[in-house]
Scaffold this motif. Structure first.
Motif, mmCIF file in Angstrom:
data_model
loop_
_atom_site.group_PDB
_atom_site.id
_atom_site.type_symbol
_atom_site.label_atom_id
_atom_site.label_comp_id
_atom_site.label_asym_id
_atom_site.label_seq_id
_atom_site.Cartn_x
_atom_site.Cartn_y
_atom_site.Cartn_z
ATOM 1 N N ALA A 20 0.936 -1.112 0.045
ATOM 2 C CA ALA A 20 -0.018 0.275 -0.022
ATOM 3 C C ALA A 20 0.914 1.064 0.138
ATOM 4 C CB ALA A 20 -1.118 -0.003 1.171
ATOM 5 N N ARG A 21 0.903 2.436 -0.451
ATOM 6 C CA ARG A 21 1.623 3.484 -1.067
ATOM 7 C C ARG A 21 0.640 4.628 0.809
ATOM 8 N NH1 ARG A 21 0.917 3.660 -6.944
ATOM 9 N NH2 ARG A 21 0.028 5.676 -6.498
ATOM 10 N N ALA A 22 1.999 4.728 1.356
ATOM 11 C CA ALA A 22 1.508 5.638 2.420
ATOM 12 C C ALA A 22 1.951 7.189 1.330
ATOM 13 C CB ALA A 22 2.265 5.821 3.091
ATOM 14 N N GLU A 23 2.718 7.508 0.836
ATOM 15 C CA GLU A 23 3.019 8.593 -0.051
ATOM 16 C C GLU A 23 1.710 8.957 -1.170
ATOM 17 O OE1 GLU A 23 7.207 9.592 0.788
ATOM 18 O OE2 GLU A 23 7.125 7.620 -0.316
ATOM 19 N N ALA A 24 1.196 10.145 -0.667
ATOM 20 C CA ALA A 24 0.485 10.620 -2.442
ATOM 21 C C ALA A 24 1.442 10.601 -3.694
ATOM 22 C CB ALA A 24 -0.629 12.306 -1.427
ATOM 23 N N ASP A 25 0.453 10.722 -4.395
ATOM 24 C CA ASP A 25 1.516 11.147 -6.119
ATOM 25 C C ASP A 25 1.905 12.733 -5.631
ATOM 26 O OD1 ASP A 25 1.202 8.355 -5.984
ATOM 27 O OD2 ASP A 25 -0.989 8.550 -7.653
ATOM 28 N N VAL A 26 2.827 12.879 -6.328
ATOM 29 C CA VAL A 26 3.697 14.129 -6.899
ATOM 30 C C VAL A 26 2.859 15.063 -7.726
ATOM 31 C CG1 VAL A 26 5.340 15.377 -6.952
ATOM 32 C CG2 VAL A 26 5.351 13.567 -5.892
ATOM 33 N N ARG A 27 2.751 16.260 -7.730
ATOM 34 C CA ARG A 27 1.734 16.645 -9.149
ATOM 35 C C ARG A 27 2.571 17.517 -9.760
ATOM 36 N NH1 ARG A 27 -3.688 14.945 -10.114
ATOM 37 N NH2 ARG A 27 -4.740 13.803 -8.970
ATOM 38 N N ARG A 33 0.774 13.716 -12.888
ATOM 39 C CA ARG A 33 1.093 12.860 -11.380
ATOM 40 C C ARG A 33 1.934 11.762 -11.767
ATOM 41 N NH1 ARG A 33 -3.180 8.867 -9.094
ATOM 42 N NH2 ARG A 33 -3.821 8.816 -10.310
ATOM 43 N N ILE A 34 3.191 11.225 -10.879
ATOM 44 C CA ILE A 34 3.744 10.095 -10.881
ATOM 45 C C ILE A 34 3.850 9.747 -9.253
ATOM 46 C CG2 ILE A 34 5.172 11.166 -12.890
ATOM 47 C CD1 ILE A 34 7.258 11.960 -10.870
ATOM 48 N N THR A 35 4.042 8.425 -8.811
ATOM 49 C CA THR A 35 4.426 8.525 -7.678
ATOM 50 C C THR A 35 5.242 8.966 -6.347
ATOM 51 O OG1 THR A 35 6.130 6.382 -7.940
ATOM 52 C CG2 THR A 35 3.267 5.527 -8.236
ATOM 53 N N ALA A 36 5.334 9.578 -5.360
ATOM 54 C CA ALA A 36 5.991 9.832 -4.913
ATOM 55 C C ALA A 36 7.166 9.204 -4.650
ATOM 56 C CB ALA A 36 5.842 9.927 -3.413
ATOM 57 N N ARG A 40 10.643 10.711 -6.089
ATOM 58 C CA ARG A 40 12.361 10.550 -5.202
ATOM 59 C C ARG A 40 13.317 9.572 -6.124
ATOM 60 N NH1 ARG A 40 9.895 9.523 -1.167
ATOM 61 N NH2 ARG A 40 9.681 7.112 -1.197
ATOM 62 N N ARG A 41 13.245 9.002 -7.015
ATOM 63 C CA ARG A 41 14.599 7.827 -7.320
ATOM 64 C C ARG A 41 14.908 9.701 -8.583
ATOM 65 N NH1 ARG A 41 11.886 3.618 -6.448
ATOM 66 N NH2 ARG A 41 13.157 1.537 -5.269
ATOM 67 N N LEU A 42 14.227 9.622 -9.653
ATOM 68 C CA LEU A 42 14.163 10.266 -9.758
ATOM 69 C C LEU A 42 15.564 12.203 -9.461
ATOM 70 C CD1 LEU A 42 11.229 11.128 -12.567
ATOM 71 C CD2 LEU A 42 13.446 9.673 -13.091
ATOM 72 N N ASN A 43 14.215 12.121 -8.571
ATOM 73 C CA ASN A 43 15.735 13.404 -7.607
ATOM 74 C C ASN A 43 16.491 13.003 -7.348
ATOM 75 O OD1 ASN A 43 15.351 16.041 -7.265
ATOM 76 N ND2 ASN A 43 15.188 15.034 -4.826
#
Length: 215
Positions: A20-27, A33-36, A40-43
């Protein structure tokens, strides 16, 4: 002894438990949007110094737009920003670095530069490179600080109390940063895990005695 463990039926794959994804998707700024986790990996794929430089360039661009009444997504805003950097004496390498960052970030925000503006930006950078060749003594503007020469470094280090641990640390960091021509922000970001300790063998030329030293 007969096992009573349950096994999957022949021909069927075991069920996959999804986390289960606890973090909200990033707009994203331009929409979508992409998943958090993906964000994070792209950043993290971009080196910290590169991220800092990229953020600094975008902030400078935003400040310029606010000051002169431009929108960051407006056509020809990047072109005029680069031209202003040239007027303030910044070298072509600085213009080129800002252009690459702003072109990428504008595309990520779905307000990409059109072909005409891209070509015009290259012309401005090329013209600035020609100006530098004609007048290499043009002073840089406020975005670029002058480098510290050896005499200034010596005066700075002399102000430190090198009897204390803090003074020794500050002197070592300043000397290393000057030797590697680092940015002013780089020493502040050093952490313990950035240091690598190595044990080397040292021979005293007078006594020929050998000892281990840690550096």
């Amino acid at each position: 002894m007969t096992s009573t463990a349950l096994v999957p039926a022949a021909g069927t794959a075991p069920a996959v438990r999804r986390r289960a994804r606890a973090e909200a998707d990033v707009r994203l700024p331009g929409g979508g949007r992409i998943t958090a986790s993906a964000a994070r990996r792209l950043n993290n794929a971009v080196p910290r110094n590169s991220r800092s430089a990229r953020d600094s360039r975008w902030t400078a661009y935003e400040t310029w737009c606010d000051t002169y009444g431009w929108d960051t997504a407006e056509a020809n805003a990047v072109l005029c920003f680069l031209d202003d950097l040239a007027d303030r004496g910044h070298p072509a390498t600085t213009l080129d670095a800002h252009f690459g960052t702003l072109r990428m970030l504008r595309a990520m925000r779905r307000t990409p530069l059109d072909k005409v503006e891209i070509k015009s930006c290259f012309v401005v950078i090329s013209q600035r490179r020609g100006e530098e060749a004609d007048d290499p003594l043009v002073e840089p503007g406020p975005l670029q600080a002058d480098g510290v020469d050896l005499d200034e470094l010596r005066r700075t280090v002399r102000t430190l109390d090198r009897i204390t641990v803090r003074g020794k640390r500050d002197a070592a960091v300043l000397l290393v940063d000057w030797w590697m021509a680092g940015r002013a922000s780089e020493p502040a970001r050093l952490n313990l895990h950035d240091a690598t300790f190595t044990v080397v063998k040292v021979t005293d030329p007078a006594t020929k005695r050998r000892a281990s030293a840690r550096r």
